[in-house]
Design a protein around this motif. Structure first.
Motif, PDB file in Angstrom:
ATOM      1  N   ARG A  69      54.003 -17.708  68.751  1.00  0.00           N
ATOM      2  CA  ARG A  69      52.970 -17.519  67.725  1.00  0.00           C
ATOM      3  C   ARG A  69      52.716 -18.816  66.955  1.00  0.00           C
ATOM      4  N   ASP A  70      53.803 -19.479  66.546  1.00  0.00           N
ATOM      5  CA  ASP A  70      53.652 -20.724  65.788  1.00  0.00           C
ATOM      6  C   ASP A  70      53.034 -21.826  66.649  1.00  0.00           C
TER       7      ASP A  70
ATOM      8  N   GLY B 299      49.218 -20.366  67.573  1.00  0.00           N
ATOM      9  CA  GLY B 299      48.433 -19.952  66.418  1.00  0.00           C
ATOM     10  C   GLY B 299      47.663 -18.668  66.615  1.00  0.00           C
ATOM     11  N   GLU B 300      48.128 -17.828  67.552  1.00  0.00           N
ATOM     12  CA  GLU B 300      47.470 -16.545  67.822  1.00  0.00           C
ATOM     13  C   GLU B 300      48.494 -15.416  67.730  1.00  0.00           C
ATOM     14  N   ALA B 301      48.007 -14.195  67.593  1.00  0.00           N
ATOM     15  CA  ALA B 301      48.890 -13.036  67.532  1.00  0.00           C
ATOM     16  C   ALA B 301      49.611 -12.853  68.868  1.00  0.00           C
TER      17      ALA B 301
ATOM     18  N   GLY C 282      43.342 -12.517  70.479  1.00  0.00           N
ATOM     19  CA  GLY C 282      42.571 -12.886  69.303  1.00  0.00           C
ATOM     20  C   GLY C 282      41.089 -12.879  69.602  1.00  0.00           C
TER      21      GLY C 282
ATOM     22  N   ASP D 244      51.970 -11.584  63.843  1.00  0.00           N
ATOM     23  CA  ASP D 244      50.586 -11.840  63.448  1.00  0.00           C
ATOM     24  C   ASP D 244      50.321 -13.332  63.296  1.00  0.00           C
ATOM     25  N   THR D 245      49.091 -13.717  63.522  1.00  0.00           N
ATOM     26  CA  THR D 245      48.658 -15.084  63.302  1.00  0.00           C
ATOM     27  C   THR D 245      48.311 -15.289  61.826  1.00  0.00           C
ATOM     28  N   ASN D 246      48.316 -16.539  61.425  1.00  0.00           N
ATOM     29  CA  ASN D 246      47.908 -16.866  60.054  1.00  0.00           C
ATOM     30  C   ASN D 246      46.418 -17.182  59.973  1.00  0.00           C
ATOM     31  N   GLN D 247      45.738 -17.073  61.099  1.00  0.00           N
ATOM     32  CA  GLN D 247      44.298 -17.339  61.125  1.00  0.00           C
ATOM     33  C   GLN D 247      43.563 -16.327  60.224  1.00  0.00           C
TER      34      GLN D 247
ATOM     35  N   ARG E  60      41.402 -12.433  62.592  1.00  0.00           N
ATOM     36  CA  ARG E  60      42.472 -12.053  63.506  1.00  0.00           C
ATOM     37  C   ARG E  60      42.191 -10.704  64.146  1.00  0.00           C
TER      38      ARG E  60
END
Length: 253
Positions: free
Chosen positions: A92-93, A96-98, A218, A116-119, A122
């Motif tokens: 994920r890190d 950058g996606e779930a 995503g 979960d992503t931080n975008q 989402r």
């Protein structure tokens, strides 16, 4: 229906006797259960036929090897979350996606873990959510089922459209499943939800059996054609890392 339910309950009470005793004779089961001998004999015969119980040469009953198989499956499915979570967090890190972890649940798929992503935009997928095996990232599980089981599912399942890209033609679905096995991953676009993309890879155990699917998902705007090769590679490597924790040896998908 009521009588059948009572029979199931009584049969379960017989099986419960073996939780504290490795072996029991017919007479011991009758004495402990307080169920008439004719009924016990009939239920034991059924349980033995279904391989829930085994009877040795001395006429003593014990829990059948079927429980060992069930126990192994339950253990793997419980352990998979713990094994997968650190890998999922790194993935994920990195992308950058779930990231989702999916297992087969009956005749469907179920999401049992997620990161979960931080975008700000989402794709929302809840733990416990179910989806059909033929669509979206869940399809990776269907692709890796034994051939006979996979064919039976496709034959018996109505392919209902869930999104703009849902595959509803069985011939095309079979082709996609075959291709998925060959390449070791699957990409779905707008199959469960419109304007979304998911890439999933299989998690296999030491026997090369499918245990779960790992996916990233995503909005399709972030899954450009130029980015796909990198994402595919990272999902496959993450799924392989988890598989190896389960005893999978061969690094060739």
């Amino acid at each position: 229906m009521e009588s059948k339910n009572k029979t199931v309950i009584k049969s379960m009470s017989l099986l419960n006797l073996f939780l504290t005793r490795p072996q029991l004779t017919l007479n011991e089961i009758v004495e402990l259960s307080q169920i008439p001998k004719t009924s016990v004999h009939r239920m034991l015969a059924s349980l033995e036929e279904m391989r829930f119980l085994d009877k040795n040469a001395d006429g003593k009953y014990s829990l059948g090897l079927l429980f060992l198989r069930f126990g192994q499956l339950v253990s793997e499915r419980l352990d998979i979350r713990q094994l997968a979570l650190p890998v999922m967090k790194v993935l994920r890190d990195d992308v950058g996606e779930a990231v989702n972890l999916i297992i087969k649940y009956g005749n469907e798929a179920m999401y049992i873990e997620k990161q979960d992503t931080n975008q700000p935009v989402r794709l929302y997928t809840a733990v416990g959510r179910k989806s059909p095996l033929y669509a979206g990232d869940s399809r990776i599980i269907l692709a890796y089922l034994p051939e006979e089981e996979r064919d039976r599912y496709v034959d018996q399942t109505e392919l209902k459209p869930l999104g703009l890209g849902t595959i509803t033609d069985k011939k095309k679905l079979r082709e996609v499943l075959d291709k998925t096995r060959e390449q070791g991953y699957t990409i779905s676009k707008s199959e469960l939800e419109n304007y979304t993309t998911a890439i999933s890879a299989p998690i296999l155990n030491h026997s090369h059996n499918i245990i779960a699917g790992l996916s990233i998902a995503g909005p399709d705007i972030r899954f450009s054609e130029e980015r796909l090769p990198e994402l595919i590679d990272k999902v496959k490597k993450a799924a392989l890392e988890i598989s190896m924790k389960l005893g999978y040896k061969n690094t060739t998908w």
